[in-house]
Design an enzyme around this catalytic site. Structure first.
Site, PDB file in Angstrom:
ATOM      1  N   HIS A  20      40.704  50.998  48.386  1.00 15.45           N
ATOM      2  CA  HIS A  20      40.709  51.641  47.071  1.00 15.45           C
ATOM      3  C   HIS A  20      41.333  50.677  46.065  1.00 15.45           C
ATOM      4  O   HIS A  20      42.534  50.664  45.859  1.00 15.45           O
ATOM      5  CB  HIS A  20      41.487  52.968  47.152  1.00 15.45           C
ATOM      6  CG  HIS A  20      41.439  53.794  45.898  1.00 15.45           C
ATOM      7  ND1 HIS A  20      41.669  55.158  45.893  1.00 15.45           N
ATOM      8  CD2 HIS A  20      41.193  53.462  44.608  1.00 15.45           C
ATOM      9  CE1 HIS A  20      41.570  55.618  44.656  1.00 15.45           C
ATOM     10  NE2 HIS A  20      41.296  54.602  43.853  1.00 15.45           N
ATOM     11  N   HIS A  22      40.100  49.004  42.194  1.00 12.35           N
ATOM     12  CA  HIS A  22      39.113  48.824  41.117  1.00 12.35           C
ATOM     13  C   HIS A  22      39.271  47.390  40.639  1.00 12.35           C
ATOM     14  O   HIS A  22      40.347  47.017  40.163  1.00 12.35           O
ATOM     15  CB  HIS A  22      39.390  49.786  39.967  1.00 12.35           C
ATOM     16  CG  HIS A  22      39.363  51.228  40.384  1.00 12.35           C
ATOM     17  ND1 HIS A  22      38.260  52.033  40.205  1.00 12.35           N
ATOM     18  CD2 HIS A  22      40.301  51.996  41.011  1.00 12.35           C
ATOM     19  CE1 HIS A  22      38.533  53.241  40.682  1.00 12.35           C
ATOM     20  NE2 HIS A  22      39.746  53.256  41.176  1.00 12.35           N
ATOM     21  N   HIS A 200      36.376  59.802  44.050  1.00 12.95           N
ATOM     22  CA  HIS A 200      37.738  60.177  43.667  1.00 12.95           C
ATOM     23  C   HIS A 200      37.758  61.705  43.558  1.00 12.95           C
ATOM     24  O   HIS A 200      36.896  62.291  42.878  1.00 12.95           O
ATOM     25  CB  HIS A 200      38.102  59.599  42.303  1.00 12.95           C
ATOM     26  CG  HIS A 200      38.443  58.144  42.304  1.00 12.95           C
ATOM     27  ND1 HIS A 200      37.625  57.180  42.809  1.00 12.95           N
ATOM     28  CD2 HIS A 200      39.556  57.497  41.843  1.00 12.95           C
ATOM     29  CE1 HIS A 200      38.213  55.989  42.651  1.00 12.95           C
ATOM     30  NE2 HIS A 200      39.381  56.159  42.067  1.00 12.95           N
ATOM     31  N   GLU A 203      42.975  63.851  42.693  1.00  9.08           N
ATOM     32  CA  GLU A 203      44.038  62.993  42.136  1.00  9.08           C
ATOM     33  C   GLU A 203      44.745  63.864  41.093  1.00  9.08           C
ATOM     34  O   GLU A 203      45.872  64.298  41.315  1.00  9.08           O
ATOM     35  CB  GLU A 203      43.433  61.733  41.508  1.00  9.08           C
ATOM     36  CG  GLU A 203      44.466  60.815  40.852  1.00  9.08           C
ATOM     37  CD  GLU A 203      43.829  59.635  40.090  1.00  9.08           C
ATOM     38  OE1 GLU A 203      42.626  59.674  39.757  1.00  9.08           O
ATOM     39  OE2 GLU A 203      44.570  58.659  39.806  1.00  9.08           O
ATOM     40  N   ASP A 281      44.843  50.692  44.070  1.00  9.28           N
ATOM     41  CA  ASP A 281      44.121  51.313  42.953  1.00  9.28           C
ATOM     42  C   ASP A 281      43.875  50.318  41.812  1.00  9.28           C
ATOM     43  O   ASP A 281      42.767  49.791  41.707  1.00  9.28           O
ATOM     44  CB  ASP A 281      44.878  52.558  42.444  1.00  9.28           C
ATOM     45  CG  ASP A 281      43.968  53.594  41.818  1.00  9.28           C
ATOM     46  OD1 ASP A 281      42.741  53.416  41.835  1.00  9.28           O
ATOM     47  OD2 ASP A 281      44.492  54.607  41.298  1.00  9.28           O
ATOM     48  N   ASP A 282      44.867  50.103  40.958  1.00 10.27           N
ATOM     49  CA  ASP A 282      44.736  49.183  39.822  1.00 10.27           C
ATOM     50  C   ASP A 282      45.999  48.332  39.764  1.00 10.27           C
ATOM     51  O   ASP A 282      46.888  48.565  38.935  1.00 10.27           O
ATOM     52  CB  ASP A 282      44.569  49.985  38.520  1.00 10.27           C
ATOM     53  CG  ASP A 282      43.334  50.875  38.560  1.00 10.27           C
ATOM     54  OD1 ASP A 282      42.220  50.357  38.349  1.00 10.27           O
ATOM     55  OD2 ASP A 282      43.483  52.078  38.845  1.00 10.27           O
TER      56      ASP A 282
HETATM   57  N1  HPA Z   1      41.279  57.374  38.898  1.00  2.00           N
HETATM   58  C1  HPA Z   1      40.102  57.536  38.315  1.00  2.00           C
HETATM   59  N2  HPA Z   1      39.427  56.525  37.776  1.00  2.00           N
HETATM   60  C2  HPA Z   1      39.942  55.307  37.853  1.00  2.00           C
HETATM   61  C3  HPA Z   1      41.159  55.077  38.449  1.00  2.00           C
HETATM   62  C4  HPA Z   1      41.858  56.173  39.014  1.00  2.00           C
HETATM   63  O1  HPA Z   1      42.980  56.078  39.573  1.00  2.00           O
HETATM   64  N3  HPA Z   1      41.389  53.751  38.338  1.00  2.00           N
HETATM   65  C5  HPA Z   1      40.335  53.193  37.716  1.00  2.00           C
HETATM   66  N4  HPA Z   1      39.451  54.130  37.408  1.00  2.00           N
HETATM   67 ZN    ZN Z   2      40.980  54.745  41.857  1.00  4.10          ZN
END
Ligand code: HPA
Ligand code: ZN
Length: 339
Positions: A20, A22, A200, A203, A281-282
């Site tokens: 996971h 991006h 996703h 969250e 994630d990011d």
């Molecule tokens: N959630 C949803 N979209 C996203 C995320 C995330 O954590 N990171 C980049 N796009």
């Molecule tokens: Zn994500």
């Protein structure tokens, strides 16, 4: 007290997969400035430090606003190459042997950057990552759920000439108000072409969105999924089917899904017998790459050696790797913990 023998280096050295991430969320401010400079794209920040100090988020949307803004510097194939190559070098130094990487084509085609430019640059870096770093990889193309189902379908068509470069499709961006069910047609179509499916869900959105992702989109994994803890029936389903959940602890705290890391349910999820994995994630926005997330759960959620061996094993088991490399990496992991 945490186990002092679990050092940062030990956690970095664990052979692991990241499932996971991006790629646009790995754009560090230094590279953002470099690419902005050569492309003549104006930034509203005077310095790298100013960019970093702007990264205070109140929820998912407050992050997404900066995420989409930051990626506007990416215009040419070389930019997507440099972005991906920087991630691969960094993640390789943190023990990642296999990465399944999300990209958001609509966030680029919507600004006039060709699909081919995006995927061409990413693909070349992935090939170099395999050859020079020994990191295998797969690409997962995400649909932006704040855009229409028609736009997602159009994006799927644009991807078909690159079918063999893309392992699967996913669903990301603003979750609440954009339930998975709206994307049934495009996920059904993706299945016909043999794409794996992930989404996703859970969250910021309710457990109901996780049910929809499983039952309507027929996903193989749930990205995040942390809100499953609110629904006992769902927990049972996830446990019985060992549906992988790609959890991102630092992200969840930075986006205020949980007020503090101590409140993060990851350890309880593991104790519930769920197939959890740990991911970044990011990483450029949330203060850490995958092993930094491992260190965080050691420090605050009392993860043990056994816990780390389990989640790293899950990362390979939950991957889309072929059986041969999967077995090879699982055996490397076994050896690592035996020594
Ligand atoms: N959630 C949803 N979209 C996203 C995320 C995330 O954590 N990171 C980049 N796009
Ligand atoms: Zn994500």
């Amino acid at each position: 007290m945490r186990d002092q023998s679990i050092t940062d280096d030990l956690l970095k050295g664990i052979p692991k997969a990241e499932l996971h991430i991006h790629i646009e969320g790995s754009l560090e401010p230094e590279l953002m400035f470099e690419i902005a400079g050569r492309n003549g794209v104006p930034l509203r920040y005077a310095s790298v430090e100013e960019v970093r100090s702007a990264y205070h988020f109140t929820d998912l949307q407050s992050f997404l606003d900066l995420y989409y803004e930051g990626m506007k510097v990416l215009l040419n194939e070389q930019d997507f190459y440099d972005l991906t190559w920087a991630y691969l070098q960094k993640t390789s130094s943190q023990g990642v042997r296999h990465a399944e990487i999300f990209f958001d084509p609509q966030a680029h085609t919507g600004r006039g950057v060709a699909f081919e430019t995006v995927i061409g640059g990413i693909r070349q870096a992935l090939l170099d990552g395999e050859r020079l770093l020994g990191v295998s990889s797969a690409l997962i193309m995400c649909f932006l759920r704040h855009l229409s189902a028609e736009s997602a379908m159009e994006t799927l068509s644009q991807a078909l000439p690159y079918r063999e470069w893309i392992a699967g499709v996913g669903l990301d961006s603003s979750e609440v108000g954009h339930p998975p069910e709206g994307f049934k047609a495009v996920f059904d179509e993706a299945e016909k072409y043999g794409f794996r499916r992930v989404a996703h869900a859970g969250e910021e959105g309710p457990p109901e969105y996780i049910w929809q992702a499983l039952d309507i989109l027929q996903v193989a994994r749930i990205d995040h999924g942390v809100r499953c803890m609110e629904d006992q029936k769902l927990l049972k389903r996830l446990r019985e089917e060992q549906v992988p959940l790609t959890v991102c602890p630092l992200s969840n705290v930075r986006l205020r899904v949980f007020d503090s890391i101590q409140e993060h349910p990851l350890k309880r999820m593991l104790q519930e017998g769920l197939c959890v994995t740990i991911n970044s994630d990011d990483p450029a926005y949330f203060g850490g790459y995958v092993a930094d997330n491992y260190c965080t759960v050691r420090d605050w959620l009392r993860f043990t050696r056994e816990d780390f061996q389990k989640v790293a094993g899950n990362s390979f088991r939950a991957s889309f790797l072929g059986e041969r490399r999967k077995r090879q990496l699982l055996s490397e992991l076994e050896t690592y913990f035996a020594s």
